[in-house]
Design a protein around this motif. Structure first.
Motif, PDB file in Angstrom:
ATOM      1  N   GLY A 255      46.978 -37.706 -88.453  1.00 21.18           N
ATOM      2  CA  GLY A 255      47.239 -37.035 -89.712  1.00 21.18           C
ATOM      3  C   GLY A 255      47.294 -35.522 -89.605  1.00 21.18           C
ATOM      4  O   GLY A 255      47.561 -34.837 -90.590  1.00 21.18           O
ATOM      5  N   GLN A 256      47.010 -34.995 -88.406  1.00 16.98           N
ATOM      6  CA  GLN A 256      47.019 -33.536 -88.221  1.00 16.98           C
ATOM      7  C   GLN A 256      48.187 -33.057 -87.371  1.00 16.98           C
ATOM      8  O   GLN A 256      48.599 -31.899 -87.493  1.00 16.98           O
ATOM      9  CB  GLN A 256      45.701 -33.079 -87.596  1.00 16.98           C
ATOM     10  CG  GLN A 256      44.472 -33.427 -88.425  1.00 16.98           C
ATOM     11  CD  GLN A 256      43.214 -32.764 -87.893  1.00 16.98           C
ATOM     12  OE1 GLN A 256      43.030 -31.563 -88.059  1.00 16.98           O
ATOM     13  NE2 GLN A 256      42.362 -33.545 -87.240  1.00 16.98           N
ATOM     14  N   VAL A 257      48.682 -33.929 -86.493  1.00 18.15           N
ATOM     15  CA  VAL A 257      49.845 -33.585 -85.664  1.00 18.15           C
ATOM     16  C   VAL A 257      50.818 -34.754 -85.693  1.00 18.15           C
ATOM     17  O   VAL A 257      50.441 -35.888 -85.998  1.00 18.15           O
ATOM     18  CB  VAL A 257      49.442 -33.271 -84.196  1.00 18.15           C
ATOM     19  CG1 VAL A 257      48.495 -32.089 -84.132  1.00 18.15           C
ATOM     20  CG2 VAL A 257      48.828 -34.502 -83.521  1.00 18.15           C
ATOM     21  N   ILE A 265      50.983 -38.620 -79.214  1.00 16.92           N
ATOM     22  CA  ILE A 265      51.245 -37.303 -79.792  1.00 16.92           C
ATOM     23  C   ILE A 265      52.601 -36.781 -79.326  1.00 16.92           C
ATOM     24  O   ILE A 265      52.917 -36.823 -78.137  1.00 16.92           O
ATOM     25  CB  ILE A 265      50.149 -36.304 -79.382  1.00 16.92           C
ATOM     26  CG1 ILE A 265      48.781 -36.767 -79.904  1.00 16.92           C
ATOM     27  CG2 ILE A 265      50.453 -34.902 -79.898  1.00 16.92           C
ATOM     28  CD1 ILE A 265      47.608 -36.005 -79.304  1.00 16.92           C
ATOM     29  N   LYS A 266      53.389 -36.267 -80.263  1.00 12.85           N
ATOM     30  CA  LYS A 266      54.657 -35.645 -79.907  1.00 12.85           C
ATOM     31  C   LYS A 266      54.422 -34.190 -79.516  1.00 12.85           C
ATOM     32  O   LYS A 266      53.744 -33.450 -80.233  1.00 12.85           O
ATOM     33  CB  LYS A 266      55.634 -35.695 -81.088  1.00 12.85           C
ATOM     34  CG  LYS A 266      56.259 -37.048 -81.336  1.00 12.85           C
ATOM     35  CD  LYS A 266      57.328 -36.917 -82.410  1.00 12.85           C
ATOM     36  CE  LYS A 266      58.051 -38.232 -82.646  1.00 12.85           C
ATOM     37  NZ  LYS A 266      59.136 -38.077 -83.645  1.00 12.85           N
ATOM     38  N   VAL A 267      54.968 -33.803 -78.373  1.00 13.34           N
ATOM     39  CA  VAL A 267      54.885 -32.406 -77.939  1.00 13.34           C
ATOM     40  C   VAL A 267      56.297 -31.903 -77.657  1.00 13.34           C
ATOM     41  O   VAL A 267      57.211 -32.681 -77.366  1.00 13.34           O
ATOM     42  CB  VAL A 267      54.016 -32.249 -76.670  1.00 13.34           C
ATOM     43  CG1 VAL A 267      52.556 -32.509 -76.980  1.00 13.34           C
ATOM     44  CG2 VAL A 267      54.508 -33.148 -75.544  1.00 13.34           C
ATOM     45  N   ASP A 268      56.464 -30.578 -77.732  1.00 11.63           N
ATOM     46  CA  ASP A 268      57.764 -30.002 -77.403  1.00 11.63           C
ATOM     47  C   ASP A 268      57.826 -29.713 -75.905  1.00 11.63           C
ATOM     48  O   ASP A 268      56.938 -30.126 -75.144  1.00 11.63           O
ATOM     49  CB  ASP A 268      58.039 -28.755 -78.247  1.00 11.63           C
ATOM     50  CG  ASP A 268      57.118 -27.580 -77.918  1.00 11.63           C
ATOM     51  OD1 ASP A 268      56.337 -27.660 -76.945  1.00 11.63           O
ATOM     52  OD2 ASP A 268      57.185 -26.556 -78.642  1.00 11.63           O
ATOM     53  N   GLU A 269      58.847 -29.011 -75.483  1.00  7.05           N
ATOM     54  CA  GLU A 269      59.042 -28.794 -74.044  1.00  7.05           C
ATOM     55  C   GLU A 269      58.002 -27.861 -73.437  1.00  7.05           C
ATOM     56  O   GLU A 269      57.932 -27.719 -72.212  1.00  7.05           O
ATOM     57  CB  GLU A 269      60.455 -28.249 -73.795  1.00  7.05           C
ATOM     58  CG  GLU A 269      60.762 -26.972 -74.558  1.00  7.05           C
ATOM     59  CD  GLU A 269      62.251 -26.692 -74.646  1.00  7.05           C
ATOM     60  OE1 GLU A 269      63.033 -27.473 -74.080  1.00  7.05           O
ATOM     61  OE2 GLU A 269      62.620 -25.694 -75.279  1.00  7.05           O
ATOM     62  N   TYR A 270      57.167 -27.227 -74.293  1.00  5.08           N
ATOM     63  CA  TYR A 270      56.094 -26.362 -73.797  1.00  5.08           C
ATOM     64  C   TYR A 270      54.716 -26.997 -74.002  1.00  5.08           C
ATOM     65  O   TYR A 270      53.706 -26.324 -73.932  1.00  5.08           O
ATOM     66  CB  TYR A 270      56.157 -24.995 -74.479  1.00  5.08           C
ATOM     67  CG  TYR A 270      57.438 -24.249 -74.191  1.00  5.08           C
ATOM     68  CD1 TYR A 270      57.675 -23.702 -72.926  1.00  5.08           C
ATOM     69  CD2 TYR A 270      58.415 -24.100 -75.170  1.00  5.08           C
ATOM     70  CE1 TYR A 270      58.852 -23.022 -72.657  1.00  5.08           C
ATOM     71  CE2 TYR A 270      59.596 -23.420 -74.904  1.00  5.08           C
ATOM     72  CZ  TYR A 270      59.804 -22.888 -73.638  1.00  5.08           C
ATOM     73  OH  TYR A 270      60.984 -22.211 -73.367  1.00  5.08           O
ATOM     74  N   ARG A 272      53.450 -28.051 -76.744  1.00  9.80           N
ATOM     75  CA  ARG A 272      52.879 -27.705 -78.035  1.00  9.80           C
ATOM     76  C   ARG A 272      53.020 -28.874 -79.002  1.00  9.80           C
ATOM     77  O   ARG A 272      54.078 -29.490 -79.084  1.00  9.80           O
ATOM     78  CB  ARG A 272      53.567 -26.466 -78.621  1.00  9.80           C
ATOM     79  CG  ARG A 272      53.423 -25.223 -77.752  1.00  9.80           C
ATOM     80  CD  ARG A 272      54.204 -24.037 -78.298  1.00  9.80           C
ATOM     81  NE  ARG A 272      55.651 -24.301 -78.327  1.00  9.80           N
ATOM     82  CZ  ARG A 272      56.570 -23.356 -78.487  1.00  9.80           C
ATOM     83  NH1 ARG A 272      56.212 -22.095 -78.641  1.00  9.80           N
ATOM     84  NH2 ARG A 272      57.859 -23.662 -78.496  1.00  9.80           N
ATOM     85  N   THR A 273      51.978 -29.159 -79.756  1.00  9.83           N
ATOM     86  CA  THR A 273      52.071 -30.158 -80.815  1.00  9.83           C
ATOM     87  C   THR A 273      52.686 -29.495 -82.054  1.00  9.83           C
ATOM     88  O   THR A 273      53.063 -28.326 -82.028  1.00  9.83           O
ATOM     89  CB  THR A 273      50.679 -30.709 -81.176  1.00  9.83           C
ATOM     90  OG1 THR A 273      49.926 -29.690 -81.840  1.00  9.83           O
ATOM     91  CG2 THR A 273      49.923 -31.173 -79.927  1.00  9.83           C
ATOM     92  N   SER A 274      52.744 -30.245 -83.136  1.00  9.87           N
ATOM     93  CA  SER A 274      53.300 -29.704 -84.385  1.00  9.87           C
ATOM     94  C   SER A 274      52.332 -28.749 -85.079  1.00  9.87           C
ATOM     95  O   SER A 274      52.681 -28.132 -86.083  1.00  9.87           O
ATOM     96  CB  SER A 274      53.669 -30.850 -85.333  1.00  9.87           C
ATOM     97  OG  SER A 274      52.532 -31.667 -85.586  1.00  9.87           O
ATOM     98  N   LYS A 275      51.109 -28.619 -84.549  1.00 10.09           N
ATOM     99  CA  LYS A 275      50.111 -27.719 -85.131  1.00 10.09           C
ATOM    100  C   LYS A 275      49.939 -26.502 -84.222  1.00 10.09           C
ATOM    101  O   LYS A 275      49.746 -26.651 -83.016  1.00 10.09           O
ATOM    102  CB  LYS A 275      48.784 -28.449 -85.293  1.00 10.09           C
ATOM    103  CG  LYS A 275      47.728 -27.678 -86.063  1.00 10.09           C
ATOM    104  CD  LYS A 275      48.019 -27.651 -87.563  1.00 10.09           C
ATOM    105  CE  LYS A 275      47.580 -28.908 -88.206  1.00 10.09           C
ATOM    106  NZ  LYS A 275      47.412 -28.935 -89.605  1.00 10.09           N
TER     107      LYS A 275
END
Length: 445
Positions: A255-257, A265-270, A272-275
């Motif tokens: 519920g936080q990311v 958990i989804k992370v970007d290419e660096y 980083r999560t959505s938070k």
């Protein structure tokens, strides 16, 4: 102002992140929270330890709390994180020895909470002798219980299950392998490969109960498992190992990311999560799967150490991009060396993709050499563009590094035509004038 970095969990991704951060940010205050009493255990070595190939389990650890302390890291072992508030940037943890609860603030958080084996809810699951295979304590339990066990059932025909079956067979046990798919290693290999591997088990007397779903377990008067019941039959067993698969440990951030439906958990290419200021790496994460270009859950130690290192590199500034994964892996079954990368034909077709395949069966080196073992290579590619999507190899000679080469090809978007004319060396000790990978590319074109 000193940056406060919190790391939750310390197996592959956590250890990689911590050691890299200690080097990159010597002035940072790094605190690791680990609920277990050990770190950095190579669970992929459990079967080798069970079979006796690896005598000392301590060799399966590649770091320790003491080593992290030497790096200036505050290592809180046996501390279970209970809650994270990513808005307030605080976390609450319990000391599992004293029961004391503490709340700490952080500036940057890396979630490397890993995964945990899937435990099905069914009758008899609580019986003694039904064990998991994930960490150091599981390894010790399995070894101790296997000393007395005569009939062992392994549930799940993925890599861990297959390796345990071979290990138990080498110990002279009566082994049954149960899986709900109709082939072993279904996610990694197509039928051309799995048929040969299954035959090797049958030749050794291992019972294969494939295409069967476990429905319950039965026990004896002492409360110990005695039988595994499936939708097709019953199998006697005084030790059962569950190797059904893994799910990400991510309840703390629910519920936080952003997450996949399974909680990865989804992370970007660096990384980083959505938070903001919350990073994640390893088995707790989804990865960018290059063959499809989508997020996928592929819990592998190789993915974990790469992601952990990248989380550290990108913690202060986005610096090094993640290149994605092909899910490249390998396994040795008796005297067969097997490896795969990317999509199988089965998985590509199931995803509705328009693919073609090439299968090469040939001697790996010229027939004039004293020995020239056969090799089977299968390559799956996009029918329209020729882009390589996956590959598998099997041989008694170790040619598994060819799959690492194919992983590079997939990562770089190469086509079968390009593969046909890649510059590979020729030397009769090792290969033929047309390397087997060249042959696959040429045959496709």
């Amino acid at each position: 102002m000193t940056t406060r970095i919190a790391v939750i969990g310390c197996t592959h991704a956590g250890t990689a992140a911590i050691t890299e951060m200690a080097r990159l940010y010597p002035d940072a205050r790094i605190t690791v929270y680990e609920r277990n009493d050990n770190i950095s255990f190579l669970s992929c070595g459990i079967a080798l330890h069970v079979s006796g190939v690896v005598q000392d389990a301590q060799g399966l650890f590649y770091s320790s709390p003491a080593k992290l302390e030497e790096l200036g890291v505050t290592t809180l072992m046996k501390h279970d994180v209970l809650a994270i508030d990513t808005d307030a940037k605080t976390l609450t943890a319990r000391n599992l020895v004293t029961g004391e609860e503490l709340t700490h603030g952080y500036d940057k958080l890396i979630a490397t909470t890993g995964s945990w084996p899937i435990i099905p809810k069914m009758d008899g699951i609580e019986l003694d002798g039904i064990e998991l295979c994930k960490n150091f304590h599981h390894a010790r339990t399995i070894i101790e219980q296997a000393k007395q066990a005569k009939r062992i059932a392994v549930i799940g025909a993925g890599y861990i299950g297959i390796e345990l079956v071979e290990a138990f067979d080498m110990l002279g046990k009566d082994v049954t392998l149960i899986d709900n798919m109709d082939r072993i290693l279904y996610k990694y290999l197509d039928e051309e490969m799995t048929h040969a591997a299954e035959q090797a088990f049958k030749d050794r007397g291992v019972k294969l109960a494939l295409g069967q779903t476990v429905t319950s377990f039965q026990g004896n008067a002492e409360g110990r498992v005695s039988k595994v019941v499936t939708n097709h039959g019953e199998y006697e067993a005084d030790l059962v190992i569950l190797c059904i698969g893994f799910r990400p440990n991510t309840e703390l951030l629910k519920g936080q990311v952003e997450m996949l439906p399974n909680g990865a958990i989804k992370v970007d290419e660096y990384m980083r999560t959505s938070k903001p200021d919350v990073f994640a790496a390893g088995d707790s994460c989804a990865v960018h799967y290059n063959p499809t270009g989508e997020h996928a859950y592929i819990p592998l130690a190789t993915n974990a150490v790469r992601m952990g290192t990248l989380a550290a590199r990108n913690l202060m500034l986005p610096t090094v991009k993640y290149r994605g994964t092909q899910g490249t892996s390998g396994i040795k079954i008796y005297d067969s060396n097997i490896a795969s990368t990317g999509l199988t034909e089965t998985s590509a077709l199931a995803a509705g993709m328009n693919v073609k395949k090439v299968t090469i069966s040939d001697s790996y080196r010229p027939e004039f050499m004293p020995t020239h073992e056969p090799v089977t290579l299968k390559v799956v590619y996009d029918a329209d563009t020729g882009r390589i999507l996956g590959a598998q190899v099997m041989s008694k000679v170790d040619l598994t590094q060819s799959i690492n080469t194919m992983s590079v090809c997939i990562q770089n978007g190469m086509t079968m035509e390009e593969l046909g004319f890649v510059d590979f060396f020729f030397q009769p000790h090792y290969n033929k004038p047309w390397n087997v990978l060249n042959q696959a590319g040429l045959k496709a074109v």
